[in-house]
Write an enzyme that holds these catalytic residues in place. Structure first.
Site, short mmCIF file in Angstrom:
data_model
loop_
_atom_site.label_atom_id
_atom_site.label_comp_id
_atom_site.label_asym_id
_atom_site.label_seq_id
_atom_site.Cartn_x
_atom_site.Cartn_y
_atom_site.Cartn_z
N GLU A 1 0.87 -1.34 0.09
CA GLU A 1 0.17 -0.11 0.09
C GLU A 1 0.92 1.28 0.02
O GLU A 1 2.10 1.08 0.35
CB GLU A 1 -0.91 0.10 1.09
CG GLU A 1 -0.17 0.30 2.46
CD GLU A 1 -1.13 0.52 3.72
OE1 GLU A 1 -1.47 1.75 3.71
OE2 GLU A 1 -1.23 -0.24 4.65
N LYS B 1 -6.29 10.40 0.53
CA LYS B 1 -6.18 8.90 0.86
C LYS B 1 -7.26 8.35 0.28
O LYS B 1 -8.43 8.89 0.19
CB LYS B 1 -6.57 8.93 2.70
CG LYS B 1 -6.47 7.39 2.91
CD LYS B 1 -6.69 7.63 4.57
CE LYS B 1 -5.37 8.23 5.27
NZ LYS B 1 -5.99 7.99 6.76
N VAL C 1 -5.93 0.04 2.66
CA VAL C 1 -6.04 -1.22 2.34
C VAL C 1 -7.01 -1.70 1.57
O VAL C 1 -6.80 -2.38 0.50
CB VAL C 1 -6.33 -1.89 3.86
CG1 VAL C 1 -6.84 -3.55 3.73
CG2 VAL C 1 -5.05 -2.08 4.73
N LYS D 1 -5.35 -2.49 14.31
CA LYS D 1 -4.89 -1.59 15.28
C LYS D 1 -5.68 -1.63 16.67
O LYS D 1 -6.76 -1.72 16.80
CB LYS D 1 -5.33 -0.09 14.46
CG LYS D 1 -4.46 -0.16 13.17
CD LYS D 1 -4.73 1.58 12.73
CE LYS D 1 -3.86 1.66 11.39
NZ LYS D 1 -4.39 0.93 10.37
#
Length: 302
Positions: free
Chosen positions: A25, A86, A106, A159
């Site tokens: 990525e 993004k 992702v 995360k």
């Protein structure tokens, strides 16, 4: 309007010749790490794959062109641009139609990698269900995209700032195949053990590659997630992690932070509270996942 996806020549040739390829990525160096470390980490990841006989395919969007296999100069350019967006899957048509540049998340990377025919993808941590999602419905697009994308992804779990238990429930509901790498303890990005268990594990890259073959032979949809814990010597101290995270959550609530600002706010708070140590863990996580993804891609190509 620009709409065509560009696959770099070296990536196309590798895929056609049966040479292992790993997708990477770009948000890790456009939005995730500070300069100049961002580009250093991105280029080091590519070099580590090349040294292992694997072709890296870093994915991003350049002036509206989704590009699979960024050059070194393109990585440097994206990593130095303050205005890059993004790009998740939902944003790809916008970036393409408007001729914008961006780092792929992702979800965006997995979609483009699978479309290019790349079977293995390495990232740091997976997105998931956010805390308080029962009221906000805040869930990363990573999960539903992976549910319909045929790729194997190596990550260090989700995360730890997320609701890990709820994220695991969603992975099950979405029928995303989940295995631990040499563990049945689900990792939590900064931590090798999030406190949650998973049912199955693989002991080596060949076992992981066998999962891909079995999925494809069955015609089953969706991704295979290999949860690869950060090496114990690199993880944050669990007690320190919990203390800092609770402080970050309290500060976020007091500041009224919500929506897409939650993750960057919490990660920034953790970084500052740990004196930058969390960044070192982030890099160690990524390097570890890239290495394993390269081994799996090699086993799959063999």
């Amino acid at each position: 309007m620009v709409s065509a996806m560009l696959v770099a020549e070296q990536v196309r040739e590798a895929l056609a010749g049966g040479i292992p390829v790993v997708a990477l990525e770009s948000t890790i160096f456009t939005h995730g790490l500070p300069r100049p470390r961002n580009v250093e980490v991105a280029l080091a990841a590519e070099e580590s794959l090349r040294s292992a006989g694997v072709v890296p395919a870093t994915i991003g969007v350049l002036a509206g062109v989704p590009t699979v296999g960024l050059s070194t100069d393109q990585i440097r350019s994206l990593g130095a641009d303050d205005d890059v967006m993004k790009v998740s899957l939902r944003d790809l048509p916008i970036a393409s139609a408007k001729g914008l540049s961006g780092g792929t998340t992702v979800a965006g990377t997995a979609f483009l990698a699978a479309r290019a025919g790349i079977p293995v993808f390495a990232t740091g941590g997976l997105g998931g269900v956010h805390r308080g999602a029962s009221e906000t419905f805040d869930e990363s697009a990573d999960l539903p995209v992976l549910a319909r994308t045929s790729i194997l992804m190596v990550s260090a779990g989700v995360k730890s700032i997320l609701d890990i238990g709820a994220s695991l429930e969603r992975l099950e509901t979405l029928s995303i195949t989940l295995v631990g790498y040499r563990t049945t303890k689900f990792p939590g990005f900064y931590l090798a053990d999030s406190g949650f268990a998973i049912d199955y594990s693989v002991d080596d890259a060949h076992e992981a590659a066998d999962l891909v073959r079995a999925r494809d032979e069955l015609g089953a949809p969706g991704a295979i997630l290999v949860a690869n814990p950060v090496p114990a010597e690199h993880e944050l101290d669990p007690a320190e992690h919990d203390r800092v995270l609770q402080e970050a959550l309290a500060a976020m609530d007091a500041a009224g932070i919500g929506g897409h600002d939650v993750t960057p706010y919490l990660l920034d708070h953790v970084q500052r509270a740990t004196g930058g140590l969390s960044l070192d863990v982030n890099v160690a996580v990524y390097e570890n996942n890239v290495r394993l993804a390269g081994e799996i891609a090699t086993a799959l190509a063999g």
